[in-house]
Enzyme design. Structure first.
Site, PDB file in Angstrom:
ATOM      1  N   GLU A   1      -4.993  -8.766  -0.104  1.00  0.00           N
ATOM      2  CA  GLU A   1      -5.761  -8.404   1.096  1.00  0.00           C
ATOM      3  C   GLU A   1      -7.221  -8.309   0.691  1.00  0.00           C
ATOM      4  O   GLU A   1      -7.582  -7.495  -0.168  1.00  0.00           O
ATOM      5  CB  GLU A   1      -5.285  -7.086   1.697  1.00  0.00           C
ATOM      6  CG  GLU A   1      -3.946  -7.220   2.399  1.00  0.00           C
ATOM      7  CD  GLU A   1      -3.528  -5.974   3.173  1.00  0.00           C
ATOM      8  OE1 GLU A   1      -4.407  -5.263   3.691  1.00  0.00           O
ATOM      9  OE2 GLU A   1      -2.308  -5.734   3.242  1.00  0.00           O
TER      10      GLU A   1
ATOM     11  N   GLU B   1       0.830  -1.212   0.000  1.00  0.00           N
ATOM     12  CA  GLU B   1       0.000   0.000   0.000  1.00  0.00           C
ATOM     13  C   GLU B   1       0.867   1.266   0.000  1.00  0.00           C
ATOM     14  O   GLU B   1       0.726   2.148   0.847  1.00  0.00           O
ATOM     15  CB  GLU B   1      -0.987   0.000   1.186  1.00  0.00           C
ATOM     16  CG  GLU B   1      -1.970  -1.152   1.076  1.00  0.00           C
ATOM     17  CD  GLU B   1      -3.205  -1.065   1.974  1.00  0.00           C
ATOM     18  OE1 GLU B   1      -3.266  -0.179   2.841  1.00  0.00           O
ATOM     19  OE2 GLU B   1      -4.112  -1.901   1.784  1.00  0.00           O
TER      20      GLU B   1
END
Ligand code: AHR
Length: 500
Positions: A305, A179
């Site tokens: 995720e 991220e």
């Protein structure tokens, strides 16, 4: 009547077992208490890793495990997690509760965990290590790969041997940051893409480990990130990456008020289902961009995720992301796995967040006690799809609140058995269903067995006091006639059928 048609397809698309992967971060009680109890614990363990959790994960054939984060990965320095445990430095886990991380679970412990999770005679549980790009260095990541994978004389291989491990582990899957558009450094896609290339360049393929490099990907509908990464990593003979990640969480409400894991209304049930089904649109959207650059799917989509994200359980540390898991989570998991199966031409790997005690866990622990969640049972039901050949399905179903009530996926395993997974999201209506087969003959002499997870109570969940409230049951209510299988799916149910 609802109708599903299962066809033979071209038999060329395999459902990669890595779609059934997991993700475990240094967050709350996932690592500490979830896996790691230490060698001196009263909880039965092997070299500090609790045995009950390992055994449960082996039963669902866990194919890979992503570690150490998540956001934690971009502030983790792997050398803090090697050598004698009492000498390892302590750090603050700034992302997750500001607690002290004593680094007692580090590189060797993680790779030992993966070994323990591997079943004899089956492919090992592959470690998937996410490197630190946000606050680390190129040298640090490069040395981590050398430490894990180099077989010979070198500073890092020598250090590994000094720490008690002679043979390299041959870690194949390496994530280059997490991220990085957010907690991993707030980067623009252009800045990250350039950094990716620097870092990835020094992730060497020692000893033919077949290193598979995974670039930090997008989230939700941030399509520009995917486009930039595909564009900037393209070279004349392919791409400088093997996989591109993607994150999407199912949040019934919004980030401020996500909603309770167990105390929710019928409207919230439907909202959750719709948000879960959105994964289909997102995978298609990002997949279409990847197709523009890479029509042959050389680059894998890595959904590393995914899962539900609710408000934490009342009275627990908000930074620990501990949430219960109900029948609703079972349906969310089944919807996702159907989507991933059906897009397995592009999706190489997916990782549920997070295995134990965090977000949509498959296992919850309380000191020595352990329970399996409804999500666990779905992974158990769906494990038959691992490495099987995808059989395309066409679903014609009624709608519930504007979305299809039914979802399905199907595959054929190496022994020729057909596995069909079905979901009915409707809270009230059972769904009569006819399954037709384009290229197979199903006759009254075919053997059909099945499993179901359901309840009359949408909020049903397992607790430490009542661990079997929601579990798998046998499902045998099928009829074969005219080459089709008919059955009725109860409201709020997941059913898997095996036809031989
Ligand atoms: O899974 C919890 C967090 O969600 C991860 O650390 C991060 O990558 C994501 O935002």
């Amino acid at each position: 009547m609802n109708k599903i048609t299962v066809s033979g397809g071209n038999q060329n698309v395999r459902i990669n077992r890595h779609i059934y992967g997991h993700f475990s971060e240094h967050l709350g009680r996932c690592i500490y208490g979830g896996y790691w109890v230490g060698e001196d614990s009263d909880i039965p363990n092997l070299r500090g890793i609790r045995g009950d959790v390992v055994e449960a994960l082996r039963r669902i054939k866990i194919p890979n495990l992503r570690w150490p984060g998540g956001c934690f990965a971009d502030e983790y320095h792997w050398k803090d997690g090697i050598g004698p445990r009492h000498e390892r430095p302590r750090m603050i886990n700034t992302h997750w509760g500001g607690v002290i991380e004593d680094n007692s679970f580090g590189v060797h412990e993680f790779l030992d965990l993966c070994d323990q999770l591997s079943l004899p005679g089956l492919p090992r549980c592959e470690p998937y290590i996410c490197g630190n790009v946000g606050s680390g260095t190129v040298q640090e990541l490069s040395q981590w790969v050398e430490y894990c994978n180099f077989d010979g004389i070198s500073p890092m291989a020598d250090l590994r041997k000094k720490n008690g491990r002679a043979d390299p582990w041959q870690v194949r899957y390496w994530g280059i940051g997490n991220e990085n558009w957010g907690c991993g450094g707030q980067m623009t896609p252009e800045f990250y893409a350039d950094n990716y290339k620097r870092y990835a360049c020094y992730v060497r393929n020692y000893g033919g480990a077949g290193v598979y490099k995974i670039a930090c990907g997008s989230h939700d509908d941030y399509y520009d990130w995917t486009r930039t990464l595909m564009e900037k990593t393209r070279v004349p003979n392919g791409f400088l990456l093997n996989g591109l990640s993607f994150h999407y969480y199912t949040i019934p409400g919004d980030w401020q008020r996500k909603g309770s894991a167990t105390d929710f209304s019928e409207d919230e049930w439907l909202a959750t289902m719709k948000k879960a089904i959105r994964m289909d649109e997102l995978v298609r959207g990002h997949g279409a961009i990847m197709d523009e650059f890479d029509p042959d799917c050389a680059v894998g989509m890595i959904v590393d995720e995914w899962g539900t994200w609710y408000d934490v359980e009342p009275g627990t540390n908000p930074g620990f992301l501990y949430q219960q898991n109900s029948l609703r989570d079972a349906l969310v998991a089944a919807l996702h796995l159907n989507i991933f199966n059906n897009y397995s031409r592009r999706i190489f790997m997916a990782n549920l967040a997070q295995t134990v005690n965090v977000l949509q866990s498959v296992i919850l622990t309380d000191e020595a006690r352990m329970i399996l969640t409804p999500t666990y049972h779905v992974f158990d039901m769906y494990k038959a799809h691992q490495d099987a050949h995808l059989l395309p399905v066409n679903v014609e179903s009624e709608s519930s609140g504007g979305v299809q009530s039914l979802s399905a996926s199907a595959s054929m395993d190496a022994k020729g058995a057909v596995h069909i997974s079905l979901v009915n999201i409707d809270t009230e209506k059972e769904q009569p269903l006819k399954i037709n087969f384009d290229d197979f003959t199903v006759s009254p002499s075919s053997r059909i067995s099945g499993q179901i997870i359901t309840s009359n109570d949408m909020r049903a969940h397992n607790t430490f006091e009542n661990p079997q409230e929601i579990t798998l049951r046998e499902f045998s209510d099928t009829t074969v006639s005219g080459g089709a299988v008919t059955l009725t799916l109860p409201p709020m149910s997941v059913v898997t059928l095996k036809i031989t």
